[in-house]
Design a protein around this motif. Sequence first.
Motif, short mmCIF file in Angstrom:
data_model
loop_
_atom_site.label_atom_id
_atom_site.label_comp_id
_atom_site.label_asym_id
_atom_site.label_seq_id
_atom_site.Cartn_x
_atom_site.Cartn_y
_atom_site.Cartn_z
N LYS A 184 0.62 -1.08 0.08
CA LYS A 184 0.01 0.04 -0.15
C LYS A 184 0.76 1.03 -0.11
O LYS A 184 1.97 1.31 0.34
CB LYS A 184 -1.02 0.05 1.22
CG LYS A 184 -0.52 -0.01 2.61
CD LYS A 184 -1.39 0.23 3.65
CE LYS A 184 -0.69 0.40 5.03
NZ LYS A 184 -1.70 0.64 6.30
N PHE A 185 0.30 2.54 -0.51
CA PHE A 185 1.05 3.59 -0.42
C PHE A 185 0.98 4.41 0.81
O PHE A 185 -0.29 4.35 1.30
CB PHE A 185 0.66 4.46 -1.63
CG PHE A 185 1.61 5.35 -1.84
CD1 PHE A 185 2.67 5.39 -2.13
CD2 PHE A 185 1.31 6.73 -1.95
CE1 PHE A 185 3.72 6.25 -2.47
CE2 PHE A 185 2.04 7.99 -2.24
CZ PHE A 185 3.37 7.73 -2.67
N PRO A 186 1.96 4.54 1.49
CA PRO A 186 2.04 5.14 2.79
C PRO A 186 1.39 6.58 2.99
O PRO A 186 1.21 7.30 1.90
CB PRO A 186 3.44 5.20 3.24
CG PRO A 186 4.27 4.48 2.28
CD PRO A 186 3.37 4.21 1.17
N VAL A 221 4.08 -2.19 -9.95
CA VAL A 221 4.22 -1.92 -8.42
C VAL A 221 3.16 -1.79 -7.67
O VAL A 221 2.90 -2.29 -6.44
CB VAL A 221 5.00 -0.66 -8.61
CG1 VAL A 221 5.17 -0.15 -7.02
CG2 VAL A 221 6.53 -0.54 -9.30
N TYR A 222 2.07 -0.96 -8.18
CA TYR A 222 0.83 -0.58 -7.42
C TYR A 222 -0.38 -0.62 -8.28
O TYR A 222 -0.28 0.20 -9.33
CB TYR A 222 1.11 0.43 -6.61
CG TYR A 222 0.12 0.77 -5.64
CD1 TYR A 222 -0.20 -0.01 -4.43
CD2 TYR A 222 -0.10 2.21 -5.36
CE1 TYR A 222 -0.92 0.10 -3.40
CE2 TYR A 222 -1.23 2.63 -4.27
CZ TYR A 222 -1.52 1.58 -3.47
OH TYR A 222 -2.40 1.94 -2.32
N THR A 227 -1.27 7.73 -8.84
CA THR A 227 -0.85 8.48 -7.65
C THR A 227 0.75 8.25 -7.48
O THR A 227 1.68 9.35 -7.33
CB THR A 227 -1.39 7.73 -6.30
OG1 THR A 227 -2.78 8.01 -6.42
CG2 THR A 227 -0.76 8.33 -5.23
N LEU A 228 1.36 6.90 -7.80
CA LEU A 228 2.80 7.07 -7.76
C LEU A 228 3.37 7.78 -8.95
O LEU A 228 4.59 8.48 -8.69
CB LEU A 228 3.02 5.64 -8.32
CG LEU A 228 2.74 4.43 -7.31
CD1 LEU A 228 3.28 3.07 -7.78
CD2 LEU A 228 3.22 4.70 -5.95
N ILE A 233 6.97 12.74 -9.72
CA ILE A 233 7.26 13.98 -10.27
C ILE A 233 7.33 15.12 -9.11
O ILE A 233 8.23 15.87 -9.22
CB ILE A 233 6.12 14.18 -11.21
CG1 ILE A 233 6.21 13.50 -12.51
CG2 ILE A 233 6.28 15.85 -11.73
CD1 ILE A 233 4.96 13.48 -13.44
N GLU A 234 6.29 15.14 -8.40
CA GLU A 234 6.48 16.00 -7.16
C GLU A 234 7.57 15.97 -6.32
O GLU A 234 8.11 17.19 -5.94
CB GLU A 234 5.15 15.78 -6.31
CG GLU A 234 4.86 16.84 -5.30
CD GLU A 234 3.60 16.51 -4.59
OE1 GLU A 234 3.79 16.53 -3.20
OE2 GLU A 234 2.47 16.14 -5.01
N TYR A 235 8.00 15.04 -6.01
CA TYR A 235 9.26 14.80 -5.28
C TYR A 235 10.44 14.90 -6.05
O TYR A 235 11.80 14.99 -5.46
CB TYR A 235 9.19 13.40 -4.46
CG TYR A 235 8.68 13.43 -3.04
CD1 TYR A 235 9.51 13.69 -1.94
CD2 TYR A 235 7.15 13.35 -2.91
CE1 TYR A 235 8.67 13.90 -1.00
CE2 TYR A 235 6.49 13.41 -2.14
CZ TYR A 235 7.43 13.38 -0.90
OH TYR A 235 6.60 13.72 0.47
N GLY A 236 10.35 15.15 -7.41
CA GLY A 236 11.73 15.47 -8.14
C GLY A 236 12.44 14.19 -8.81
O GLY A 236 13.68 14.45 -8.90
N PHE A 237 11.95 13.10 -8.60
CA PHE A 237 12.45 11.92 -9.08
C PHE A 237 12.36 11.59 -10.76
O PHE A 237 13.28 11.27 -11.20
CB PHE A 237 11.78 10.64 -8.30
CG PHE A 237 12.36 10.62 -6.71
CD1 PHE A 237 13.56 9.99 -6.71
CD2 PHE A 237 11.43 10.94 -5.95
CE1 PHE A 237 13.91 9.88 -5.45
CE2 PHE A 237 11.87 10.59 -4.63
CZ PHE A 237 13.16 10.22 -4.35
#
Length: 251
Positions: A184-186, A221-222, A227-228, A233-237
């Motif tokens: 699950k996504f935390p 992955v999920y 959402t992933l 993108i939001e976290y800059g990865f």
Amino acid sequence: MEISELFWNADANQLRQGYKEEKEVFVCLLCGEQVEKGLIYPEDNVLYEAERYMKRHIETEHGSVFHYLIGLNKKLTGLTDHQNSLLRLFYEGKNDAEIQSELNIGSASTIRNHRFVLKEKERQAKIFLTMMELLKEKDDHAPTFLPLHKNATMVDDRYNITTEEQQEVEKKFFLAGIDGPLVKFPKKEKQKLATLRVIIKRFELERIYSEKEINEVLKNVYADFVTLRRYLIEYGFLDRKDDGSAYWVKN
């Protein structure tokens, strides 16, 4: 993607030159590229010995060490946007009058005052760095924190994560191992970041992905792959074109 431990553990001289000499190779501290000693490297009809070729690599791939460092997130450099602009212009060799005209601020004397403030920041940084080096000799209880990735955004307490905490998150949310699906996504931001660190490793550096290809990787992955993708993108990865036609790992 992540700024490596080699980068963070390098001394001032190594950082200034942008690479580290090891037994058999020269290693670029900015991207991890390695150049083997004892070989001759041809490029554009010129032959380079190994160390000069590493310098050439930094010039062609990164512009310069200065440009790489000044391009880091301001949470990492400690510079304001204004200080960043000033340093860039100083590095380009502009005089105070030229800088005042280009930035349209104050007067030439205002620029001189900014130079003084930056010099004070340099003195403080030297003292602080020396104190931290001395502290390492005494502090036996300091935890090992994970390095920030170069394009980290919103750098705050959520990036305050140790190696042990990262491993705990991986065990909790990837029950089949880090190559398996996400349970699950935390909800907690620090745990989200820890899971994203795992997921981004499934993408290849220097490859351009279509949105469909990104989704296919994330579906494995999920289930909520949208959402992933958004959080990567939001976290800059990850980065993408405005129209969503191309995605790539930010580096």
